[in-house]
Design an enzyme around this catalytic site. Structure first.
Site, PDB file in Angstrom:
ATOM      1  N   ARG A   1     -12.003  17.715 -26.111  1.00 45.98           N
ATOM      2  CA  ARG A   1     -10.871  17.451 -27.006  1.00 45.98           C
ATOM      3  C   ARG A   1     -11.292  16.644 -28.225  1.00 45.98           C
ATOM      4  NH1 ARG A   1      -5.576  17.782 -24.498  1.00 45.98           N
ATOM      5  NH2 ARG A   1      -5.845  18.562 -22.396  1.00 45.98           N
TER       6      ARG A   1
ATOM      7  N   GLY B   1     -14.284  21.016 -20.763  1.00 50.19           N
ATOM      8  CA  GLY B   1     -14.491  19.729 -20.072  1.00 50.19           C
ATOM      9  C   GLY B   1     -15.951  19.334 -20.231  1.00 50.19           C
TER      10      GLY B   1
ATOM     11  N   LYS C   1     -24.198  26.209  -0.101  1.00 48.77           N
ATOM     12  CA  LYS C   1     -25.189  25.438   0.652  1.00 48.77           C
ATOM     13  C   LYS C   1     -26.020  26.408   1.489  1.00 48.77           C
ATOM     14  CE  LYS C   1     -22.189  21.369   1.090  1.00 48.77           C
ATOM     15  NZ  LYS C   1     -22.802  20.288   0.368  1.00 48.77           N
TER      16      LYS C   1
ATOM     17  N   LYS D   1     -11.855  24.583  -7.276  1.00 47.71           N
ATOM     18  CA  LYS D   1     -10.760  24.181  -6.412  1.00 47.71           C
ATOM     19  C   LYS D   1     -10.194  22.856  -6.932  1.00 47.71           C
ATOM     20  CE  LYS D   1     -11.650  21.226  -3.194  1.00 47.71           C
ATOM     21  NZ  LYS D   1     -12.242  19.936  -3.555  1.00 47.71           N
TER      22      LYS D   1
ATOM     23  N   ASP E   1      -7.676  18.676  -0.285  1.00 42.00           N
ATOM     24  CA  ASP E   1      -9.007  18.482  -0.877  1.00 42.00           C
ATOM     25  C   ASP E   1     -10.099  19.162  -0.056  1.00 42.00           C
ATOM     26  OD1 ASP E   1     -10.807  17.329  -2.759  1.00 42.00           O
ATOM     27  OD2 ASP E   1     -11.319  15.760  -1.328  1.00 42.00           O
TER      28      ASP E   1
ATOM     29  N   GLY F   1     -16.835  15.827 -19.526  1.00 44.98           N
ATOM     30  CA  GLY F   1     -16.265  15.287 -18.281  1.00 44.98           C
ATOM     31  C   GLY F   1     -17.295  15.048 -17.187  1.00 44.98           C
TER      32      GLY F   1
ATOM     33  N   HIS G   1     -13.014  24.079   1.872  1.00 44.85           N
ATOM     34  CA  HIS G   1     -14.290  23.991   2.592  1.00 44.85           C
ATOM     35  C   HIS G   1     -14.138  24.218   4.101  1.00 44.85           C
ATOM     36  CE1 HIS G   1     -15.404  22.453  -1.202  1.00 44.85           C
ATOM     37  NE2 HIS G   1     -15.167  21.170  -0.991  1.00 44.85           N
TER      38      HIS G   1
ATOM     39  N   HIS H   1     -18.103  24.982  -3.536  1.00 49.73           N
ATOM     40  CA  HIS H   1     -19.542  24.697  -3.549  1.00 49.73           C
ATOM     41  C   HIS H   1     -20.142  24.678  -2.139  1.00 49.73           C
ATOM     42  CE1 HIS H   1     -18.351  20.537  -2.668  1.00 49.73           C
ATOM     43  NE2 HIS H   1     -19.588  20.328  -2.276  1.00 49.73           N
TER      44      HIS H   1
ATOM     45  N   LYS I   1     -22.411  10.154   7.026  1.00 45.24           N
ATOM     46  CA  LYS I   1     -22.200  11.435   6.338  1.00 45.24           C
ATOM     47  C   LYS I   1     -22.701  12.528   7.283  1.00 45.24           C
ATOM     48  CE  LYS I   1     -22.013  14.486   2.875  1.00 45.24           C
ATOM     49  NZ  LYS I   1     -20.763  15.015   2.375  1.00 45.24           N
TER      50      LYS I   1
HETATM   51  C1  BG6 Z   1     -15.322  18.039  -2.794  1.00 44.68           C
HETATM   52  C2  BG6 Z   1     -14.179  17.121  -2.537  1.00 44.68           C
HETATM   53  O1  BG6 Z   1     -14.865  19.358  -2.932  1.00 44.68           O
HETATM   54  O2  BG6 Z   1     -16.243  17.968  -1.706  1.00 44.68           O
HETATM   55  C3  BG6 Z   1     -14.674  15.690  -2.354  1.00 44.68           C
HETATM   56  O3  BG6 Z   1     -13.277  17.161  -3.633  1.00 44.68           O
HETATM   57  C4  BG6 Z   1     -15.726  15.646  -1.271  1.00 44.68           C
HETATM   58  O4  BG6 Z   1     -13.601  14.830  -2.041  1.00 44.68           O
HETATM   59  C5  BG6 Z   1     -16.802  16.679  -1.522  1.00 44.68           C
HETATM   60  O5  BG6 Z   1     -16.291  14.340  -1.293  1.00 44.68           O
HETATM   61  C6  BG6 Z   1     -17.756  16.764  -0.352  1.00 44.68           C
HETATM   62  O6  BG6 Z   1     -18.805  17.610  -0.697  1.00 44.68           O
HETATM   63  P1  BG6 Z   1     -20.240  17.443  -0.030  1.00 44.68           P
HETATM   64  O7  BG6 Z   1     -21.035  18.558  -0.579  1.00 44.68           O
HETATM   65  O8  BG6 Z   1     -20.741  16.084  -0.385  1.00 44.68           O
HETATM   66  O9  BG6 Z   1     -19.997  17.534   1.464  1.00 44.68           O
END
Ligand code: BG6
Length: 490
Positions: free
Chosen positions: A59, A25, A194, A160, A247, A28, A252, A190, A357
């Protein structure tokens, strides 16, 4: 002993052994937005050995020169030019269609050319859509690319979602395990990389102060929130099939829950830490499906205003089915059946297109048993709260009650606060750089182990089956973008 007397254990490690990193990828979105910037950050910190090579696989039959031109142009805004040339010097491109059986032979031949002695470590990063995981892993395995001959390590990185339910997660795992051992498989989350998420364990287990209070006797409830202002962007194809439970919750949110609730392992060692996380998932009490609405609220954003900008609703996003019932918001109340947490609700809440956020863990302690100030203030004294701000506010904040200044006995809530932002950022690596480095070093502490993946799917799959069902009993609330989301119990 002063804090300075404690030897710093946080020195940046010297570069890891050279690795041939294969990014499937390679053209990508994930590669451009996350992986290349992470690699640049490792180069900048001198954590990627000079002899390491990067092989981007796509590809399209582009050839190295055309690929480099294209990718360097896309990366130019986000990576300093010195790091770009460093990356460019190590970068190759290879065209391969993973759906064609046997196509990985081309890669095998390429790797053999790059590393005649065959001793250099290998890392395969599957930055491809989840549907490609199985054919690609099979393809690699059949070309014998999972083999760890001659002292070299071979690792595979999977992003994931790890399947879309318990059954498909097991299917994926069965194929991976046909060719790779569990210790070779790195399932990325991920969030685990953090700094503030890792800090949860240090805060809990490197301080004697909190542990006696960290249980059902003193904690009333814990709230874990991951609120986003972003919508689904260009990811309708993926998101509409996925929704917030798959998701965000399956990975997470569950990981944050585990860090809050787990017992201390005897040593900070990958398998021991992962064992403790799995025990939390094993203690999850299944939701009562006949009364799902009491423990689960689902929502989908409508049009609204986010940070002053008019934004479309989910159903108006390009690529979303006009009658889609995919949830973009969920609140769930879960309980853990074990001694420490019996009866303590954990409120998990995540949604897109909310007012701000905010990713945080809020631990609310019980109220004082009786207020000796009731003759002055009545019975209500606010409970203590410990906020662990994950992102963007990176704080540890304790809310305590104090006397307000003045001649009268006024109660006032105050905060004792430690802010990550105020610390030196010298040694910081961003989320993806940290997980990538750990893959290269072979440290699995921050990664999902298959038993934990299956335990979480085992908990979520019956709920998802109910939610996915066309005549589901649980309503889907439409909430205006930019607001607080649907009303929940908390
Ligand atoms: C990703 C999700 O794993 O985490 C996304 O697929 C989401 O939909 C994102 O926006 C959020 O990550 P962070 O680090 O911005 O909180």
């Amino acid at each position: 002993m002063t804090p300075e007397d404690v030897a710093p254990a946080c020195a940046i490690p010297s570069p890891a052994a050279p690795v041939n990193l294969v990014i499937f990828g390679g053209t990508g979105d994930l590669a451009v937005r996350k992986i290349f910037p992470a690699l640049a950050s490792l180069c900048r910190s001198q954590l990627l050995s000079q002899d390491s090579r990067i092989i981007a696989v796509g590809r399209k039959d582009l050839g190295r020169e055309r690929y480099l031109n294209q990718i360097m142009e896309r990366l130019a805004g986000s990576i300093p030019s010195a790091c770009l040339s460093d990356l460019q010097a190590r970068l190759d491109y290879l065209a391969m269609d993973p759906d064609v059986p046997g196509s990985a032979q081309v890669l095998a031949a390429h790797l053999a050319r790059l590393d005649a002695s065959g001793s250099r470590n290998r890392l395969y990063y599957l930055a491809v859509p989840p549907a490609a995981y199985i054919p690609l892993s099979r393809n690699l395995g059949q070309a014998n690319l999972g083999a760890e001959a001659g002292g070299r390590s071979v690792r595979i990185v999977v992003e994931k979602p790890f399947g879309r339910d318990l059954h498909s997660a097991r299917e994926l795992d069965a194929v991976l395990h046909q060719y790779f051992e569990e210790r070779q498989i790195f399932r990325i989350d991920h969030y685990m990389a953090k700094e503030t998420v890792q800090n949860v364990l240090l805060l809990r287990f490197a301080n004697a102060l909190l542990e006696p209070l960290w249980n059902r006797r003193y904690i009333d409830h814990i709230r874990i929130t991951a609120a986003e202002t972003l919508g689904i962007g260009h990811r309708a194809g993926f998101y509409d099939q996925t929704g917030v439970l798959r998701d965000m919750f399956q990975n997470h949110m569950m990981m944050l829950l585990a860090l809050c609730a787990m017992e201390p392992p005897s040593l900070f060692e990958a398998e021991l830490v992962r064992d403790e996380r799995s025990k939390v998932f094993r203690a999850l009490r299944p939701l009562d499906l006949s009364r799902l609405g009491e423990q689960l609220v689902l929502g989908q954003y409508g049009p609204g205003l986010v940070e002053g900008q008019a934004v479309p609703g989910y159903l108006q996003e390009p690529g979303v089915r006009p009658d889609s019932s995919t949830p973009t918001f969920a609140w769930m109340k879960v309980f853990l059946d074990n001694w420490r947490w019996q009866g303590v609700p954990f409120h998990l809440c995540s949604g897109k297109r909310l007012a701000g956020k905010r990713t945080e863990i809020s631990v609310q302690f019980k109220r004082v048993p009786v207020s000796m100030f009731r003759n002055i203030h009545g019975d209500a004294i606010a409970p203590n709260r410990l906020i662990l701000g994950i992102h963007p506010e990176e704080v540890v904040r304790m809310e305590v009650q104090t006397k307000g200044p003045g001649p009268q006995l006024c109660l006032r809530s105050q905060f004792m606060e430690f802010s990550y932002g105020a610390q030196s950022v010298l040694h910081r690596l961003d989320d993806y750089a940290k997980v990538l480095l750990d893959c290269i070093l072979g440290d699995q502490t921050l990664f999902w182990r298959q038993d934990a993946v299956e335990l979480c799917w085992g908990f979520l799959t019956p709920i998802l089956d109910q939610c996915d069902c066309p005549d589901r009993a649980i309503p889907l609330h439409t909430y205006p973008a930019g607001g607080p989301g649907p009303k929940t119990d908390q």
